[in-house]
Enzyme design. Structure first.
Site, short mmCIF file in Angstrom:
data_model
loop_
_atom_site.label_atom_id
_atom_site.label_comp_id
_atom_site.label_asym_id
_atom_site.label_seq_id
_atom_site.Cartn_x
_atom_site.Cartn_y
_atom_site.Cartn_z
N ASP A 77 -26.25 12.82 -28.06
CA ASP A 77 -24.88 12.98 -28.56
C ASP A 77 -24.16 14.01 -27.68
O ASP A 77 -24.67 15.12 -27.47
CB ASP A 77 -24.88 13.46 -30.01
CG ASP A 77 -25.23 12.35 -30.99
OD1 ASP A 77 -25.64 11.27 -30.54
OD2 ASP A 77 -25.12 12.59 -32.22
N HIS A 223 -29.06 16.41 -28.23
CA HIS A 223 -27.68 16.75 -27.88
C HIS A 223 -27.64 17.21 -26.42
O HIS A 223 -28.53 17.92 -25.97
CB HIS A 223 -27.13 17.84 -28.79
CG HIS A 223 -27.02 17.42 -30.23
ND1 HIS A 223 -28.09 17.44 -31.09
CD2 HIS A 223 -25.96 16.95 -30.95
CE1 HIS A 223 -27.71 17.01 -32.29
NE2 HIS A 223 -26.42 16.70 -32.22
#
Length: 270
Positions: A77, A223
């Protein structure tokens, strides 16, 4: 005086309701993009219980895929910084890994060259909305602007539109799921969370949490600005590959043909 008789059929129904509630608790507590309050978890349980009693089907995204081979997906992400993206891409290249990057619109605007590079290296780009809103609280038209219109930018940069969508904060309800599918996206969550956005989590803690949970068809959440991603990512990949796992994009992980998504968010063949 009224006498209540507990029949075998009553016990079966009760067991089914309890199992459904337990599944809802697992989903609420285990698959969030951050801390889930007890109040929110209980609300989810109560909602699910009511739907079970009413005979309604709750819409769920894909948390993992039931596969016989050892294909798995690692997802990144990207919504904030960019200082570790090149390291991630270099690591994927070194280990011949293909991944799915769920990008936000403001990140795409700021780092358009990186978006092109991600696509050119054969990774998949997924839609993570234009502005990272709470999807449960916006209208269908706002959802369209956050995803379909944002996809216009991605297509302009890469020549391709997104096939998969991930909701910010891991937040969704039936309206979000059905709307995103009507737009042509498959909605993707995860069943293994590195929780690498927490600064206090060491690389070893992340590895000790993630590696024992690997299984065919799993989807791992990372992430691009994870605090310890430079420390844990190479070891995670190397260890998984030594165990016979192959990293593929989410779209490659998903099953084709007639499928269902069970109460635990597992995509299966019908």
């Amino acid at each position: 005086m009224r006498i209540f008789v507990i029949t075998k059929r009553t016990l079966i129904i009760a067991a089914a309701i309890i199992a459904a509630i337990a599944a809802a608790v697992i989903l609420a507590l285990s698959f969030s993009d951050g801390p889930v309050s007890p109040t929110a978890a209980m609300a989810e349980v109560e909602e699910y219980e009511m739907e079970v009693l009413a005979g309604k089907k709750k819409e769920l995204p894909v948390y993992s895929v039931e596969r016989e081979d050892k294909k798995i997906a690692i997802t990144i992400d990207a919504a904030w910084e960019d200082d570790k993206t090149q390291f991630i891409l270099d690591t994927f290249k070194d280990y011949d890994v293909k991944a799915t990057f769920f990008l936000c619109g403001f990140w795409t605007d700021k780092y358009s060259d990186e978006v092109k590079q991600i696509a050119e290296m054969g990774h998949e780009i997924g839609n993570h909305t234009a502005t990272h809103p709470h999807m449960n609280s916006i209208s269908v038209e706002q959802m369209r602007k956050e995803t379909v219109e944002y996809d216009d930018k991605i297509e302009e940069l890469t020549g391709k539109r997104c096939k998969v969508f991930r909701a910010p904060f891991g937040e969704y309800n039936d309206k979000v799921i059905t709307t995103m599918r009507s737009f042509g996206y498959e909605v993707i969550q995860w069943d293994i969370d590195t929780i690498d956005w927490k600064q206090e989590r060491s690389a070893q803690t992340i590895l000790d949490t993630v590696l024992p949970k690997l299984h065919p068809g799993c989807i791992i959440l990372c992430h691009n600005n994870g605090y310890k991603i430079k420390e844990y990512l190479p070891t995670l990949i190397k260890t998984a590959q030594e165990q016979g796992y192959e990293f593929v994009t989410v779209s490659e992980l998903l099953l084709e043909g007639d499928t269902i998504i069970d109460v635990n968010g597992v995509q299966k063949k019908k």
